[in-house]
Design a protein around this motif. Sequence first.
Motif, PDB file in Angstrom:
ATOM      1  N   ARG A   1       0.814  -1.204   0.000  1.00  0.00           N
ATOM      2  CA  ARG A   1       0.000   0.000   0.000  1.00  0.00           C
ATOM      3  C   ARG A   1       0.851   1.259   0.000  1.00  0.00           C
ATOM      4  NH1 ARG A   1      -5.160   1.735   2.506  1.00  0.00           N
ATOM      5  NH2 ARG A   1      -4.045   3.157   3.848  1.00  0.00           N
ATOM      6  N   GLY A   2       1.949   1.189   0.736  1.00  0.00           N
ATOM      7  CA  GLY A   2       2.828   2.352   0.857  1.00  0.00           C
ATOM      8  C   GLY A   2       3.306   2.871  -0.492  1.00  0.00           C
ATOM      9  N   GLN A   3       3.443   1.958  -1.475  1.00  0.00           N
ATOM     10  CA  GLN A   3       3.896   2.384  -2.794  1.00  0.00           C
ATOM     11  C   GLN A   3       2.858   3.273  -3.458  1.00  0.00           C
ATOM     12  OE1 GLN A   3       6.978   1.502  -4.318  1.00  0.00           O
ATOM     13  NE2 GLN A   3       7.385   1.008  -2.181  1.00  0.00           N
TER      14      GLN A   3
ATOM     15  N   GLU B   1       0.625   5.030  -1.790  1.00  0.00           N
ATOM     16  CA  GLU B   1       0.540   6.269  -1.021  1.00  0.00           C
ATOM     17  C   GLU B   1       1.686   7.202  -1.372  1.00  0.00           C
ATOM     18  OE1 GLU B   1       0.351   5.072   3.043  1.00  0.00           O
ATOM     19  OE2 GLU B   1      -1.768   4.536   2.890  1.00  0.00           O
ATOM     20  N   ALA B   2       2.897   6.625  -1.507  1.00  0.00           N
ATOM     21  CA  ALA B   2       4.037   7.472  -1.833  1.00  0.00           C
ATOM     22  C   ALA B   2       3.833   8.118  -3.207  1.00  0.00           C
ATOM     23  CB  ALA B   2       5.316   6.656  -1.807  1.00  0.00           C
ATOM     24  N   SER B   3       3.330   7.344  -4.183  1.00  0.00           N
ATOM     25  CA  SER B   3       3.106   7.917  -5.511  1.00  0.00           C
ATOM     26  C   SER B   3       2.068   9.025  -5.445  1.00  0.00           C
ATOM     27  CB  SER B   3       2.612   6.861  -6.501  1.00  0.00           C
ATOM     28  OG  SER B   3       3.208   5.638  -6.246  1.00  0.00           O
ATOM     29  N   ASP B   4       0.991   8.769  -4.706  1.00  0.00           N
ATOM     30  CA  ASP B   4      -0.049   9.789  -4.593  1.00  0.00           C
ATOM     31  C   ASP B   4       0.491  11.028  -3.913  1.00  0.00           C
ATOM     32  OD1 ASP B   4      -1.784   8.148  -5.815  1.00  0.00           O
ATOM     33  OD2 ASP B   4      -2.832   7.491  -4.000  1.00  0.00           O
ATOM     34  N   ALA B   5       1.246  10.824  -2.848  1.00  0.00           N
ATOM     35  CA  ALA B   5       1.749  11.970  -2.100  1.00  0.00           C
ATOM     36  C   ALA B   5       2.664  12.824  -2.963  1.00  0.00           C
ATOM     37  CB  ALA B   5       2.484  11.502  -0.852  1.00  0.00           C
ATOM     38  N   LEU B   6       3.319  12.198  -3.953  1.00  0.00           N
ATOM     39  CA  LEU B   6       4.194  12.966  -4.841  1.00  0.00           C
ATOM     40  C   LEU B   6       3.410  13.658  -5.948  1.00  0.00           C
ATOM     41  CD1 LEU B   6       7.174  10.498  -5.177  1.00  0.00           C
ATOM     42  CD2 LEU B   6       7.256  12.788  -4.193  1.00  0.00           C
TER      43      LEU B   6
ATOM     44  N   LEU C   1       1.767  12.071  -8.476  1.00  0.00           N
ATOM     45  CA  LEU C   1       1.701  11.350  -9.748  1.00  0.00           C
ATOM     46  C   LEU C   1       0.242  11.087 -10.104  1.00  0.00           C
ATOM     47  CD1 LEU C   1       4.497   8.637  -9.289  1.00  0.00           C
ATOM     48  CD2 LEU C   1       4.655  10.793 -10.499  1.00  0.00           C
TER      49      LEU C   1
ATOM     50  N   PHE D   1       4.823   3.758 -13.939  1.00  0.00           N
ATOM     51  CA  PHE D   1       6.180   3.837 -13.392  1.00  0.00           C
ATOM     52  C   PHE D   1       6.361   3.049 -12.105  1.00  0.00           C
ATOM     53  CE2 PHE D   1       5.891   8.165 -15.472  1.00  0.00           C
ATOM     54  CZ  PHE D   1       6.446   7.699 -16.642  1.00  0.00           C
ATOM     55  N   ILE D   2       5.292   2.858 -11.358  1.00  0.00           N
ATOM     56  CA  ILE D   2       5.445   2.232 -10.043  1.00  0.00           C
ATOM     57  C   ILE D   2       4.766   0.862 -10.004  1.00  0.00           C
ATOM     58  CG2 ILE D   2       5.105   2.530  -7.565  1.00  0.00           C
ATOM     59  CD1 ILE D   2       6.844   4.697  -8.871  1.00  0.00           C
TER      60      ILE D   2
ATOM     61  N   GLN E   1       6.757  -3.026 -10.772  1.00  0.00           N
ATOM     62  CA  GLN E   1       6.910  -3.903  -9.608  1.00  0.00           C
ATOM     63  C   GLN E   1       6.059  -5.154  -9.726  1.00  0.00           C
ATOM     64  OE1 GLN E   1       6.831  -2.072  -5.725  1.00  0.00           O
ATOM     65  NE2 GLN E   1       7.401  -0.106  -6.587  1.00  0.00           N
TER      66      GLN E   1
END
Lengths: 259, 668
Positions: free
Chosen positions: B561-563, B565-570, B572, B580-581, B585
Amino acid sequence: MSINDATTAVNAELAGRDDIIVCDGVDKWYGDFQALKGVTATIKEREVVVVLGPSGSGKSTWIRCINRLEQHQGGRIIVDGVELTNDTRNIEKIRSEVGMVFQSFNLFPHLTVIDNITLAPIWVRKRPRGEAEQTARELLERVGIPEQADKFPGQLSGGQQQRVAIARALAMEPRIMLFDEPTSALDPEMIKEVLDVMKELANSGMTMMVVTHEMGFAREVADRIIFMESGEIVEVGTPEHFFTNPTEDRTKLFLSQIL
Amino acid sequence: MSDLLKSDVDLEAIIAQADEDEITLRPDEPSLPPGEWMRKNLFSTPFNSVLTIVFALGALWAYRAILNFIFSENTQWDAVRVNLRLMFTQAYPDENYTRVWVSLAIVAVLAGLSLGLSKVGRGLSLKKIATWCFGWGGLIVLGVLLREPSVKTDASGESVFADANGVELVRDDLGSLAYANGDPAPSQGLELIRESFGSAMGNRTGWWIIGLLLLAVGAAIWFGLGDFRRRNTFVPAIPFGLAGVGLLVSTTWWYGWGNYTFSEEGFTYEPGELVASSTRNPWTVVFLVLVGAYIVGRAIQRTERAGTVRAITNLSWLLAPFVTFWAVLRGPVLDWGYVASVDIPLYLLFAVGGGLILWMLTNPHIGEAGRIIAVVILAIAAFTWISAFFGWFGMLQKIRLSILFLGLAALLAPNFKGDAKQRMKLIYGWLGFITIFHVMVTLINTPSSIEVPTEDFAGGFMVSIYVSIFTMIFSFPLGVMLALARTSRLPLFRVMSTVYIESFRGVPLITMLFFFTVFVNLFLPEGMELSLFAAVVVAFVLFSAAYLAENVRGGLQAIRRGQYEASDALGLTTVQRTAFIVLPQGLRVSIPPLVGQVIATFKETSLLAIVGVFDFLRMARDVIPAQTEFLGVRKPGLLFICVVYFVGAYAMSKYSQRLEKQLGVGER
Ligand SMILES: Nc1ncnc2c1ncn2[C@@H]1O[C@H](COP(=O)(O)OP(=O)(O)OP(=O)(O)O)[C@@H](O)[C@H]1O
Ligand SMILES: [Mg+2]
């Protein structure tokens, strides 16, 4: 007396600045469970706010609402003059203004450090690759790991990974940085290197909201401390006020347990 | 484009790193002396000892049976040797055969470049080579001992018979069997006589030498090198591999492969004729092209440009099946008048017009209008398809497809908003895609100049391999799209994709093949028709995509899930996050099941024989046994195609294991 003076002085100093985050009666439910109950707070530009509270008190939920990783159901959240609604354009705008650092780093394991940092600047900010890489290397320098640029996250220590995560967030040139327990997943000897980076960032004038259990950091760096419990803000004050003379019983209990 | 190149470079970096890691992380395990190893692994308990013995006896029995078949004088290997060309390319006419060689040369160029450009791995460890030498040497020696003695032959090379009592017969002047004293042989109860064990062993000197030599080489490497560190010395694998291919190609110069081809006069059978006469030159050229490309690739590998050339090579691999099949092998007959008056203007319209529209849509200030225009284009595309269904407006299929593609590109446009350089990325992508698309459609719409007695020019192994490759190429994106839809937040997508996946997984492939080859043409609007080849490819693609989708979904679900969240927070967008993410993966995790699916498809192409395609299997099962020279001879051909299928599937499985290890699947 002196504490009250200090608080007044801080308030006076802050009064001159713009509000950058305004939360007004924010409610958030998970099903029947209310995680945030009318959270109201205002954060000024260049302010460093540390959010404290026992586990499950809603700290994460609150700061995740601020960049809309979670949706609030009641009240209003205004970030940098833009209200968070379902409008995707507002969300896109806010997310590129607000950087976030997670407890579990959440670096992209399949990309090198430099690509982790440049991905969003290139694709969201539309920076040319060369320029983005230049900035990324400067940021790695700033967080103290310029030599790790071409490695993969899996090859770095926890402390290094978290510093990459900070650099990644900074690469978007955010106006606000959110930290959700950035040192909780780290071995003790690595905590300091991350906190040092955060201190430097605070000194450089970044607006920061930090959820942490590092009381030393809170005391030294915070302009204000917000104490939460059961989804409510219980007490707000300067570190001096908070650690030496808290007014609320619940705050006292919390401090007695952790200090 | 530059991002494409970039990610490719990263992959190489991962691979190089993984190779390094392996050296440092996995020290050589100390090997036990053979006696101790056997005691520990094979005879540790009475039960294990019994199992070992039973299994060993079973294996020996099977090995002996196979050897007896392979070396039996009743097995007509000529049926394979002479029919190689038929098995691989079926009735592809002799006078057009240059096209096959050109296709092979294209593949050789790409293979050579790829090998040359690959980061030099560690190659083969001497220890492994020693183990192989032991293994093969042991197998050969064992085989020499196990195989039943051959039939005894007399001076003139004829088999020797005996009567029911075991008395040997000779041949008289006329060649008929008789007793040595001249009495005529009995008409019944005759048996072939086999050599004695001793003389059989004596007659197998060649095999003895090969087997013992291998054992000796293995022992020399193993004991000569001494300490374990040195045993982990590596020799480069690729030059060795190339030398092996060279050896194989050199056989065309000295071994009588025979020839059985289709030409204007029909089938010609030239037993004993060196295939060399027609193929040794092309084979040699193809081999030299391979080696040349490898050397060029090696040279480029050392330069700055390596990443770019590698990316171009990879893209060419993707295009090669289309180019070789439609432009080279098929021998398209272009109607230049039509091309100039219809195809080229249409192409220019979509290239230039589409490019302009996309340029407009990537303008940073376009705002809401951009989304509206994209939706309008998609609506037009949808309308052209609906009208096609009802037969309202006749238009070329490629116009409909081009509009659809333009709409999809328009959806991607917001991701490319920005300065001119950013915008041109999308424009170049569009121009490249639409050019390839229109050229391919133009070629596909032409008649073929290859005259064959069957419906399609492709047959034999050629058709099997092309069906596998096209299935792979088309079912992969379809499967990924289905997997994304199935994990999407939109219920409509989820339901549609689930229905698709579950229904196609619930139907046997062979039914699908029958459905598409027999019934679909009945449902299609007038003027549209699926050729047999197209029909089977469509069936395979739709079937395989359902399985691929499930494999990919497994990979997608493994992403934390963190992946997201990190993409959203940036900040994207969903498309960027997916491209890309999520997909990189997810696909990495799904490599083993994906390759499993590819291997399955490759083997399942043997079902083509049942729906009337002259595929590899059908050559061995029906075509060769119908030749007058080899009436009813099936077994050698069937065994041969087993071996070819096995080699292909085994190579793919090995490659996927390598890829998996290099990408560190399951370790991150
Ligand atoms: N996705 C979710 N679904 C249901 N309940 C949730 C969810 N996320 C959080 N909660 C609940 O909301 C409450 C607040 O959670 P939150 O994670 O914000 O606490 P926290 O203050 O960050 O605690 P900690 O210090 O343990 O991180 C908790 O009771 C938690 O169980
Ligand atoms: Mg939390």
